[in-house]
Scaffold this active site. Sequence first.
Site, PDB file in Angstrom:
ATOM      1  NE  ARG A   1      41.333  31.642  34.007  1.00  0.00           N
ATOM      2  CZ  ARG A   1      40.954  31.621  32.714  1.00  0.00           C
ATOM      3  NH1 ARG A   1      39.723  31.995  32.374  1.00  0.00           N
ATOM      4  NH2 ARG A   1      41.777  31.214  31.791  1.00  0.00           N
TER       5      ARG A   1
ATOM      6  CG  ASP B   1      37.571  31.848  29.236  1.00  0.00           C
ATOM      7  OD1 ASP B   1      38.510  31.435  29.940  1.00  0.00           O
ATOM      8  OD2 ASP B   1      37.746  32.587  28.248  1.00  0.00           O
TER       9      ASP B   1
HETATM   10  P1  FDA Z   1      39.177  44.662  40.218  1.00  0.00           P
HETATM   11  O1  FDA Z   1      38.194  44.790  39.128  1.00  0.00           O
HETATM   12  O2  FDA Z   1      38.793  45.175  41.569  1.00  0.00           O
HETATM   13  O3  FDA Z   1      40.508  45.325  39.723  1.00  0.00           O
HETATM   14  C1  FDA Z   1      41.618  45.511  40.595  1.00  0.00           C
HETATM   15  C2  FDA Z   1      42.521  46.573  39.986  1.00  0.00           C
HETATM   16  O4  FDA Z   1      43.091  46.084  38.779  1.00  0.00           O
HETATM   17  C3  FDA Z   1      41.772  47.853  39.552  1.00  0.00           C
HETATM   18  O5  FDA Z   1      41.637  48.758  40.602  1.00  0.00           O
HETATM   19  C4  FDA Z   1      42.675  48.373  38.480  1.00  0.00           C
HETATM   20  O6  FDA Z   1      43.767  49.054  39.036  1.00  0.00           O
HETATM   21  C5  FDA Z   1      43.184  47.109  37.820  1.00  0.00           C
HETATM   22  N1  FDA Z   1      42.392  46.728  36.639  1.00  0.00           N
HETATM   23  C6  FDA Z   1      41.464  45.751  36.565  1.00  0.00           C
HETATM   24  N2  FDA Z   1      40.988  45.668  35.302  1.00  0.00           N
HETATM   25  C7  FDA Z   1      41.629  46.616  34.586  1.00  0.00           C
HETATM   26  C8  FDA Z   1      41.596  47.026  33.224  1.00  0.00           C
HETATM   27  N3  FDA Z   1      40.793  46.444  32.338  1.00  0.00           N
HETATM   28  N4  FDA Z   1      42.415  48.039  32.823  1.00  0.00           N
HETATM   29  C9  FDA Z   1      43.251  48.636  33.703  1.00  0.00           C
HETATM   30  N5  FDA Z   1      43.331  48.283  34.998  1.00  0.00           N
HETATM   31  C10 FDA Z   1      42.541  47.301  35.441  1.00  0.00           C
HETATM   32  N6  FDA Z   1      35.698  36.835  34.217  1.00  0.00           N
HETATM   33  C11 FDA Z   1      34.649  36.011  33.950  1.00  0.00           C
HETATM   34  O7  FDA Z   1      33.507  36.367  34.237  1.00  0.00           O
HETATM   35  N7  FDA Z   1      34.871  34.794  33.354  1.00  0.00           N
HETATM   36  C12 FDA Z   1      36.113  34.339  33.044  1.00  0.00           C
HETATM   37  O8  FDA Z   1      36.261  33.225  32.522  1.00  0.00           O
HETATM   38  C13 FDA Z   1      37.214  35.188  33.332  1.00  0.00           C
HETATM   39  N8  FDA Z   1      38.483  34.823  33.036  1.00  0.00           N
HETATM   40  C14 FDA Z   1      39.541  35.596  33.477  1.00  0.00           C
HETATM   41  C15 FDA Z   1      40.855  35.150  33.298  1.00  0.00           C
HETATM   42  C16 FDA Z   1      41.902  35.873  33.838  1.00  0.00           C
HETATM   43  C17 FDA Z   1      43.298  35.367  33.652  1.00  0.00           C
HETATM   44  C18 FDA Z   1      41.654  37.071  34.560  1.00  0.00           C
HETATM   45  C19 FDA Z   1      42.760  37.843  35.202  1.00  0.00           C
HETATM   46  C20 FDA Z   1      40.372  37.546  34.686  1.00  0.00           C
HETATM   47  C21 FDA Z   1      39.311  36.821  34.136  1.00  0.00           C
HETATM   48  N9  FDA Z   1      38.014  37.272  34.246  1.00  0.00           N
HETATM   49  C22 FDA Z   1      36.967  36.444  33.921  1.00  0.00           C
HETATM   50  C23 FDA Z   1      37.752  38.705  34.577  1.00  0.00           C
HETATM   51  C24 FDA Z   1      37.529  38.916  36.060  1.00  0.00           C
HETATM   52  O9  FDA Z   1      36.297  38.365  36.428  1.00  0.00           O
HETATM   53  C25 FDA Z   1      37.519  40.385  36.424  1.00  0.00           C
HETATM   54  O10 FDA Z   1      36.580  41.057  35.726  1.00  0.00           O
HETATM   55  C26 FDA Z   1      38.802  41.118  36.209  1.00  0.00           C
HETATM   56  O11 FDA Z   1      39.899  40.317  36.436  1.00  0.00           O
HETATM   57  C27 FDA Z   1      38.867  42.323  37.139  1.00  0.00           C
HETATM   58  O12 FDA Z   1      38.781  41.913  38.468  1.00  0.00           O
HETATM   59  P2  FDA Z   1      40.015  41.983  39.439  1.00  0.00           P
HETATM   60  O13 FDA Z   1      40.064  40.739  40.251  1.00  0.00           O
HETATM   61  O14 FDA Z   1      41.232  42.292  38.688  1.00  0.00           O
HETATM   62  O15 FDA Z   1      39.599  43.140  40.469  1.00  0.00           O
END
Ligand code: FDA
Length: 301
Positions: free
Chosen positions: A176, A125
Site C-alpha cells: 500500500r 500498517d
Molecule cells: P492530502 O492530505 O493532501 O489530502 C487530500 C485531500 O483529501 C484534502 O485536501 C482533503 O480534501 C481530503 N482529506 C484528507 N484527509 C482528510 C480528513 N481526515 N478529513 C477530511 N478530508 C480529508 N499513513 C501512514 O503513515 N501509515 C499507514 O499505514 C497509513 N495507512 C493508510 C491507509 C489508507 C487506506 C489511507 C487512505 C491512508 C493511510 N494513511 C497511512 C494516511 C495517509 O498517509 C495520509 O495521511 C492521508 O491519506 C492523507 O493524505 P492524502 O493522500 O489523502 O492527501
Amino acid sequence: MSWFNKMIARTLPAVPKPIVRRVSSRYIAGETLDEALEVITRLNHAGMMATQDVLGEFVTSAEEARRAGQEYVRVLHAIAESKVDSNVSLKLTQMGLKLDLDLCHEVCRAVVEEAIRLGNFVRIDMEDSSCTDDTLAVYERLRAEHPEHVGCVIQAYLKRSLDDVRSLVSRGANVRLCKGIYIEPAAIAYKDHDAINRNYVLLLRELLAGGCYTGIATHDEELVNAAYGIIEDLELTPDRYEFQMLLGVTENLRASILARGHRLRVYVPFGSHWYPYSLRRLKENPEVAGHILRGMFNGKK
Ligand code: FDA
C-alpha cells in the site's frame, strides 16, 4: 489549510474528549465489531471492499500484544462468517513491536496463519519512523513464510522510500502506498506538498511497473489523476491494483473512482481506542475548525 484551521488542529489535544469523539465519528465505524460489520456490509453493497482495523497501538506488555492478536483472529472469523468482502490492517506496535521483535513476529504469524486458513489477507500498517526498519523486518519474515497473504505499507514522505520500494519490487511484494501521517524531521522526510506528491508518483510508477500489487491509498485528486495516467500507460488490468481510502473521507472522489471501473477499498477502524486515530484524522481535515466549533457550541457535527 487556513492559519485558523492549522491553529485549531494544533490545539486539538486540549479539546475535551467527548467533543473529539462527536466530531470524529465519521472516521470510526463504532466501538464494536458488529458496528464495523454493519458499515462494511453497506460499503460492500455500494461496490467497495474494506479493510478492518482494530484501533490500538503501543501496547506495553506481552499479554496485551497477544490479546490484540486474538482480537484480530476474532475479526477474521467474523468476516468469514458474515461473508463480507474485507481483509484486515494491523499496527505492529499493537502486536508488541516495541517490546520484542520475536514476540511481535509470533503474534502476527498466528494472525496471518488464521487469515490463510480463512482465505484472507493481512496488511501491516506503517507507523512513525522509529518503527520503519523493524516493521519491514517483521514484514519480511512473514512474507518469506506466507508471500501471498501479507502486505506492507510505504510512506511517500520518507526520503528512504525509493530504496525500500526497489527492494520490495525485487521480491514481488504487495504494497500500500500512502503519503504518511506522522510528524517526521526534515532530515528524513519531505515536508513540502509538491515534493511529497512528486515522490508518490515516482514510487507508484516504480511499484506498478515492477509488477507489485499496489494499494493506491490517497484522497488527493492530483495523485488519483496521476495514478489513472500510470495505469493507462502500463495498460494494467484492474486486478493489478486497488484504490484505497479512509472511512469518512472524500466520498465524492470515491464514487468517481468506482464509476470509472476501478476497485476501491475503504479502511474501516473500530474499537474503544479511538482517540489517537481520531486526532490524526481531524488534524488532516481542512475544515477542522468549523467542525470543532460547531461541536463545542451546539453539539452537532
Ligand atoms: P492530502 O492530505 O493532501 O489530502 C487530500 C485531500 O483529501 C484534502 O485536501 C482533503 O480534501 C481530503 N482529506 C484528507 N484527509 C482528510 C480528513 N481526515 N478529513 C477530511 N478530508 C480529508 N499513513 C501512514 O503513515 N501509515 C499507514 O499505514 C497509513 N495507512 C493508510 C491507509 C489508507 C487506506 C489511507 C487512505 C491512508 C493511510 N494513511 C497511512 C494516511 C495517509 O498517509 C495520509 O495521511 C492521508 O491519506 C492523507 O493524505 P492524502 O493522500 O489523502 O492527501
